[in-house]
Design an enzyme around this catalytic site. Structure first.
Site, PDB file in Angstrom:
ATOM      1  N   HIS A 124       0.266 -13.448  -6.951  1.00 37.18           N
ATOM      2  CA  HIS A 124       1.692 -13.657  -7.217  1.00 37.18           C
ATOM      3  C   HIS A 124       1.886 -13.958  -8.710  1.00 37.18           C
ATOM      4  CE1 HIS A 124       1.534 -14.255  -2.864  1.00 37.18           C
ATOM      5  NE2 HIS A 124       2.842 -14.113  -2.835  1.00 37.18           N
ATOM      6  N   ARG A 162      13.829  -4.486  -1.290  1.00 30.57           N
ATOM      7  CA  ARG A 162      12.602  -3.792  -1.686  1.00 30.57           C
ATOM      8  C   ARG A 162      12.622  -2.325  -1.259  1.00 30.57           C
ATOM      9  NH1 ARG A 162       9.909  -9.360  -0.950  1.00 30.57           N
ATOM     10  NH2 ARG A 162       9.725  -9.944  -3.148  1.00 30.57           N
ATOM     11  N   GLU A 198      -3.805 -13.391  -2.684  1.00 31.76           N
ATOM     12  CA  GLU A 198      -4.448 -14.698  -2.823  1.00 31.76           C
ATOM     13  C   GLU A 198      -3.865 -15.778  -1.918  1.00 31.76           C
ATOM     14  OE1 GLU A 198      -1.194 -15.695  -5.861  1.00 31.76           O
ATOM     15  OE2 GLU A 198      -1.703 -14.239  -4.316  1.00 31.76           O
ATOM     16  N   GLU A 227     -12.810  -0.234   6.491  1.00 27.15           N
ATOM     17  CA  GLU A 227     -12.587   0.593   7.680  1.00 27.15           C
ATOM     18  C   GLU A 227     -12.018   1.981   7.374  1.00 27.15           C
ATOM     19  OE1 GLU A 227     -10.498  -1.397  10.766  1.00 27.15           O
ATOM     20  OE2 GLU A 227     -11.916  -3.082  10.859  1.00 27.15           O
TER      21      GLU A 227
END
Length: 305
Positions: A124, A162, A198, A227
């Site tokens: 961030h 967003r 984080e 994966e």
């Protein structure tokens, strides 16, 4: 938060998007800079931010310099000023204010061209929305995850914001399907996924050592890389001037050692980048194990957090 507090938060954010976007840019900058300066001056600023920055600097909270607290709060308020104004901006212009060195761009484009997908993991720091706008304008759409905020109207407001910037948003919780398989599908199709890496929002992350103390970080970036075979690249964003900023892209993280080792390697890169630009790291919440609530500790002990 209580129901009243949640409603007030929703009203506050709605007011920010409806009012700040219409202010002249210079006036908005002056107002938010002044609020940040006052909030961080003379021993001010959130106590948790001071504790977190003390870990970065390797000092006690009392020894965190006042000028760093002031700059941190100005940076944090700048994030919100830009977020509130972004919907009214020309997004190409907004992206032009973000710099990425050619070598960094070549690095991630080489990984992307392999066709196995690309995961950007970042802390961030700076304005991750502005970094996302740069990515959309220069590369194309990417997928990410949004924390489930309360009330639902506030969460939906952030999702609409967003999505208006060109991001594909999957809810962290409460969606029709979990985000992980959708993100994996995007990567297997050669797409790009961006994840804040984080803060362990889901409360079942990987134990790591971060700035010398124990905490947990999300397993998602490492798990997806392992994966799907997608490249995992650490990213950092920080402010360089009144209206400019920069993105750095590191070397791909080696994911061959498993989820725990990969997440710890990512944490080590975050340490370096946050240490270089501590004022732009917007971590105002408890992050380290030593600061967890008693309820969080209990859930961890019971294997439920």
């Amino acid at each position: 938060m209580s129901g009243l507090t949640e409603r007030l938060a929703d009203v506050g954010y709605a007011s920010g998007w409806s009012l700040v976007r219409h202010l002249p840019e210079g006036a908005a900058r002056a107002i938010f800079d002044r609020v940040g300066t006052v909030a961080g001056s003379r021993g001010g600023g959130p106590d948790q931010l001071r504790k977190n920055l003390a870990r970065v600097l390797g000092c006690t909270p009392a020894d965190v310099p006042d000028d760093l607290m002031r700059d941190s709060m100005r940076s944090y308020l700048r994030y919100w000023r830009e977020a509130f104004r972004m919907p009214s901006m020309d997004l190409a212009t907004a992206a032009s204010r973000v710099c990425m060195p050619d070598a960094d761009r070549d690095r991630f484009m080489t990984a992307l061209d392999k066709g196995k997908g690309l995961i950007f993991a970042l802390p961030h720091s700076g304005n991750w929305d502005a970094a996302g706008v740069w990515l959309v304008q220069n590369v194309g759409e990417f997928s990410t995850v949004a924390e489930r905020l309360k009330p639902d109207s506030l969460f939906e407001r952030f999702v609409r914001y967003r999505e208006s910037l060109g991001f594909e948003i999957f809810p962290l919780s409460g969606g029709q399907t979990p985000p992980y398989p959708q993100l994996a599908a995007r990567l297997r199709a050669g797409g790009v996924v961006c994840l804040l890496g984080e803060r362990d929002l889901a409360k079942h992350g990987v134990p790591v050592t971060f700035f010398g103390e124990k905490t947990r970080m999300p397993a998602g970036p490492a798990k997806l890389a392992i994966e799907t075979g997608a490249a995992l690249i650490p990213v950092h964003h920080w402010f360089t001037g009144p209206d400019t900023s920069q993105i750095s892209c590191g070397e791909p993280i080696d994911a061959s050692g498993g989820i725990d080792a990969t997440t710890q390697a990512l944490a080590a890169v975050f340490e370096t980048n946050i240490g270089a630009h501590p004022a732009d790291w917007h971590m105002l919440q408890p992050l380290w194990e030593a600061d967890w609530s008693s309820n969080r500790r209990r859930l961890i002990e019971e294997g439920r957090g």
